[in-house]
Design a protein around this motif. Sequence first.
Motif, PDB file in Angstrom:
ATOM      1  N   ASP A 147       0.868  -1.282  -0.009  1.00 21.76           N
ATOM      2  CA  ASP A 147      -0.092  -0.061   0.070  1.00 21.76           C
ATOM      3  C   ASP A 147       0.772   1.214  -0.065  1.00 21.76           C
ATOM      4  O   ASP A 147       0.429   2.188  -0.771  1.00 21.76           O
ATOM      5  CB  ASP A 147      -0.960   0.043   1.212  1.00 21.76           C
ATOM      6  CG  ASP A 147      -2.188  -0.925   1.130  1.00 21.76           C
ATOM      7  OD1 ASP A 147      -2.334  -1.448  -0.217  1.00 21.76           O
ATOM      8  OD2 ASP A 147      -2.893  -1.178   2.281  1.00 21.76           O
ATOM      9  N   LEU A 148       1.896   1.404   0.876  1.00 22.71           N
ATOM     10  CA  LEU A 148       2.808   2.313   0.811  1.00 22.71           C
ATOM     11  C   LEU A 148       3.449   2.588  -0.354  1.00 22.71           C
ATOM     12  O   LEU A 148       3.510   3.618  -1.196  1.00 22.71           O
ATOM     13  CB  LEU A 148       3.666   1.931   2.171  1.00 22.71           C
ATOM     14  CG  LEU A 148       5.109   3.219   2.206  1.00 22.71           C
ATOM     15  CD1 LEU A 148       4.186   4.607   2.538  1.00 22.71           C
ATOM     16  CD2 LEU A 148       5.821   2.967   3.121  1.00 22.71           C
ATOM     17  N   GLN A 149       3.994   1.572  -1.132  1.00 22.82           N
ATOM     18  CA  GLN A 149       4.434   1.715  -2.279  1.00 22.82           C
ATOM     19  C   GLN A 149       3.647   2.008  -3.515  1.00 22.82           C
ATOM     20  O   GLN A 149       4.056   3.079  -4.215  1.00 22.82           O
ATOM     21  CB  GLN A 149       5.000   0.321  -2.895  1.00 22.82           C
ATOM     22  CG  GLN A 149       6.129   0.201  -4.031  1.00 22.82           C
ATOM     23  CD  GLN A 149       6.535  -1.005  -4.465  1.00 22.82           C
ATOM     24  OE1 GLN A 149       5.884  -2.058  -4.119  1.00 22.82           O
ATOM     25  NE2 GLN A 149       7.531  -1.028  -5.278  1.00 22.82           N
ATOM     26  N   ARG A 151       1.435   4.396  -2.587  1.00 27.10           N
ATOM     27  CA  ARG A 151       0.762   5.632  -2.022  1.00 27.10           C
ATOM     28  C   ARG A 151       1.733   6.733  -2.195  1.00 27.10           C
ATOM     29  O   ARG A 151       1.845   7.694  -2.682  1.00 27.10           O
ATOM     30  CB  ARG A 151       0.469   5.464  -0.701  1.00 27.10           C
ATOM     31  CG  ARG A 151      -0.606   6.575  -0.158  1.00 27.10           C
ATOM     32  CD  ARG A 151      -1.102   6.104   1.308  1.00 27.10           C
ATOM     33  NE  ARG A 151      -0.210   5.905   2.139  1.00 27.10           N
ATOM     34  CZ  ARG A 151      -0.215   4.731   2.927  1.00 27.10           C
ATOM     35  NH1 ARG A 151      -0.572   3.769   2.617  1.00 27.10           N
ATOM     36  NH2 ARG A 151       0.888   4.636   3.821  1.00 27.10           N
ATOM     37  N   ASN A 152       3.270   6.164  -1.721  1.00 27.98           N
ATOM     38  CA  ASN A 152       4.496   7.118  -1.445  1.00 27.98           C
ATOM     39  C   ASN A 152       5.542   6.269  -1.570  1.00 27.98           C
ATOM     40  O   ASN A 152       6.046   5.778  -1.008  1.00 27.98           O
ATOM     41  CB  ASN A 152       4.241   7.818  -0.132  1.00 27.98           C
ATOM     42  CG  ASN A 152       5.178   8.907   0.220  1.00 27.98           C
ATOM     43  OD1 ASN A 152       6.496   8.749  -0.520  1.00 27.98           O
ATOM     44  ND2 ASN A 152       5.012   9.655   1.179  1.00 27.98           N
ATOM     45  N   GLU A 153       6.135   6.404  -3.155  1.00 34.02           N
ATOM     46  CA  GLU A 153       7.364   5.405  -3.341  1.00 34.02           C
ATOM     47  C   GLU A 153       8.577   6.029  -2.817  1.00 34.02           C
ATOM     48  O   GLU A 153       9.280   4.888  -2.097  1.00 34.02           O
ATOM     49  CB  GLU A 153       7.198   5.697  -4.848  1.00 34.02           C
ATOM     50  CG  GLU A 153       8.297   4.886  -5.678  1.00 34.02           C
ATOM     51  CD  GLU A 153       8.347   5.007  -7.183  1.00 34.02           C
ATOM     52  OE1 GLU A 153       7.896   4.483  -7.829  1.00 34.02           O
ATOM     53  OE2 GLU A 153       9.016   6.061  -7.664  1.00 34.02           O
ATOM     54  N   ARG A 154       8.767   7.198  -2.219  1.00 38.42           N
ATOM     55  CA  ARG A 154      10.119   7.355  -1.887  1.00 38.42           C
ATOM     56  C   ARG A 154      10.064   7.084  -0.358  1.00 38.42           C
ATOM     57  O   ARG A 154      11.032   6.699   0.239  1.00 38.42           O
ATOM     58  CB  ARG A 154      10.319   9.084  -1.955  1.00 38.42           C
ATOM     59  CG  ARG A 154      10.730   9.332  -3.402  1.00 38.42           C
ATOM     60  CD  ARG A 154      11.123  10.740  -3.552  1.00 38.42           C
ATOM     61  NE  ARG A 154      11.521  11.090  -5.107  1.00 38.42           N
ATOM     62  CZ  ARG A 154      12.505  10.948  -5.711  1.00 38.42           C
ATOM     63  NH1 ARG A 154      13.692  10.969  -4.618  1.00 38.42           N
ATOM     64  NH2 ARG A 154      12.878  11.102  -6.690  1.00 38.42           N
ATOM     65  N   LEU A 155       8.701   7.467   0.228  1.00 37.12           N
ATOM     66  CA  LEU A 155       8.778   6.911   1.624  1.00 37.12           C
ATOM     67  C   LEU A 155       8.982   5.335   1.698  1.00 37.12           C
ATOM     68  O   LEU A 155       9.630   4.955   2.590  1.00 37.12           O
ATOM     69  CB  LEU A 155       7.568   7.367   2.100  1.00 37.12           C
ATOM     70  CG  LEU A 155       7.097   7.031   3.606  1.00 37.12           C
ATOM     71  CD1 LEU A 155       8.495   7.797   4.544  1.00 37.12           C
ATOM     72  CD2 LEU A 155       5.898   7.547   4.327  1.00 37.12           C
ATOM     73  N   PHE A 156       8.269   4.344   0.779  1.00 40.75           N
ATOM     74  CA  PHE A 156       8.611   3.073   0.628  1.00 40.75           C
ATOM     75  C   PHE A 156       9.959   2.715   0.915  1.00 40.75           C
ATOM     76  O   PHE A 156      10.330   1.839   1.606  1.00 40.75           O
ATOM     77  CB  PHE A 156       7.658   2.587  -0.575  1.00 40.75           C
ATOM     78  CG  PHE A 156       8.083   1.043  -0.856  1.00 40.75           C
ATOM     79  CD1 PHE A 156       7.501   0.123  -0.232  1.00 40.75           C
ATOM     80  CD2 PHE A 156       8.965   0.710  -1.689  1.00 40.75           C
ATOM     81  CE1 PHE A 156       7.639  -1.292  -0.294  1.00 40.75           C
ATOM     82  CE2 PHE A 156       9.121  -0.583  -2.029  1.00 40.75           C
ATOM     83  CZ  PHE A 156       8.477  -1.600  -1.349  1.00 40.75           C
TER      84      PHE A 156
END
Length: 624
Positions: A147-149, A151-156
Amino acid sequence: MISFTRPYFLRKALGLFLLGERGGGILKIRVVMESTLKEITSNGDSVLDMKDKCGVGGGVEDMYGEDRATEDQPITPWTFSVASGYSLLRDPHYNKGLAFTEAERDAHYLRGLLPPTVLSQELQEKRMIHNLRQYQVPLQRYMAMMDLQERNERLFYKLLIDHVEELLPIVYTPTVGEACQKYGSIFRRPQGLFISLKEKGKILEVLKNWPEKSIQVIVVTDGERILGLGDLGCQGMGIPVGKLSLYTALGGVRPSVCLPITIDVGTNNQQLLDNEFYIGLKQKRATGQEYAELLDEFMSAVKQNYGEKVLIQFEDFANHNAFDLLAKYRTTHLVFNDDIQGTASVVLAGLIASLKLLGGTLADHTFLFLGAGEAGTGIAELIALEITKRTSVPLEEARKKIWLVDSKGLVVSSRLESLQHFKKPWAHDHEPVKELIDAVKAIKPTVLIGTSGVGKTFTKEVVETMASLNPKPLIMALSNPTSQAECTAEEAYTWSKGHAIFASGSPFDPFEYEGRTFVSGQANNAYIFPGFGLGIIMSGTIRVHDDMLLAASEALAAQVTEEDYLKGRIYPPFTNIRKISAHIAAEVAAKAYELGLATRLPRPTNLEKYAESCMYTPVYRTYR
Ligand SMILES: NC(=O)C1=CN([C@@H]2O[C@H](COP(=O)(O)OP(=O)(O)OC[C@H]3O[C@@H](n4cnc5c(N)ncnc54)[C@H](OP(=O)(O)O)[C@@H]3O)[C@@H](O)[C@H]2O)C=CC1
Ligand SMILES: CC(=O)C(=O)O
Ligand SMILES: [Mg+2]
């Protein structure tokens, strides 16, 4: 008012540089002279710096893939648009969630779409890891990571890089195995391309549907041998997705140039065919000509769409196709079979490192494998190759130090007629032996390697016999996921009374035996393929050569420290993996230049520094 992004390098023509800038659905192209490049850029790297860094195919001028189509080759007209407002928050490449600054919230129409707090990326990361740890079930963590990937690739990627030891078992083996088994139920959004028999004749068009146009690495599976879990058909997609997230996190290859692909030719897994939630083609696997034609169309389409220098990594094909595909395409395409070649390289690295603990040279050892498929015979061949390089012993002779057991017993010359071609070089003269334990007693190996895909096959008797034959038996249980490991770390250390040197394909926690803590190594191709791929990409290498695999093994072995040896491990910890990958990339590229296979010229003087400079880092960028 339209706001434009930072200009980026498109191509060089007639001594001028063409820069692209995106804004309000418009692509602005500016033509500038080299001397003005520095002025034009504002934050971060200059365009000139970007241009000098590694680009598609390792070349400089085709960084955005524009140059690879020939003049008369049709191309797809495509446009850029700038994400702003709500759509910016929904774009995983650019979304920063609560980390958007006040200025960015004003400039990009985000006011009111976010709560007032502005968080740093570090705080977001802290919150995310805290939340992940609340989940007890690994599959829930996997789903939260996916889900994170999305939603927000850099945070992932920041999270994955900063907590690599903790999160690798989630996005990769063992949890990715369970995710594939349940992929139909947990499927939310496509993370890669599905190319099925329905797309026959249209594969080039399908490739053009993928939003990114400049691809440097493809990991492709047909789902027939997913880890040691067998045929999972279309649900094997979790593997290319997971492998490519490691290309980025461990090897620093930009996520936008990575493309996961699953080729769906059906499945022979009856449970999946009977499952109403199965997401793949509901038919038995296509074979023979039908299979070969689809694969051939795929390979041609990839080359036509992405050029010569796209690296195609075959992953988790069944061995009856894997060896043939590699042999067929290794002279025409840039292909790499991770299960055959990557695994061989990582295991050879562990063996080279282990000599510090075991003594002697590779040629002094005797190797016995349980499992004579892709991984087993791939490793065996690379060991033999390394022995011949180091000793000048002919390959045929070197092979005689290596024995393999398959489901029918020891591979011996009396079985030659009925053996698959990849087993034939290992059919040495010996009387038939059915069971592994009898093979251990007969061959008296110093090294025992499990590549069978069958769990619990290194029994107490097998490990005890290895320990009775050797002061320090080297035991590698390579099969994935953990349920298929030939034995656990605990079993290896306990049954050998703490004498074994142990490594496994999936990770095991440190184990305490009689007051000593043993930290086993993870003999997994994840140590090799990210750095290996980076080395190929950054040097514009056009073919994979076995000597590049040997170079990668030696580079990895050199990273094992005294501290690691003291803990009993023959692989370095994953915490340093990006440095390790840069080192591997540099050695692989150096070998490619030496062999004349690298096309990025001139050769950078310091390849390791160059590799580091090419690596993607997931810190947020500032948006103007
Ligand atoms: N750690 C790592 O980095 C990697 C680990 N692996 C793991 O290795 C395993 C095997 O993969 P791969 O080589 O591609 O698979 P293959 O199917 O190509 O080979 C499996 C081999 O094991 C043999 N085998 C199966 N069951 C038994 C048994 N009960 N006793 C003895 N031999 C048996 C098969 O025999 P037969 O030929 O007679 O059928 C075959 O030779 C998988 O679990 C995979 O996850 C793979 C790649 C990398
Ligand atoms: C690690 C890997 O590639 C496999 O188990 O297939
Ligand atoms: Mg694999």
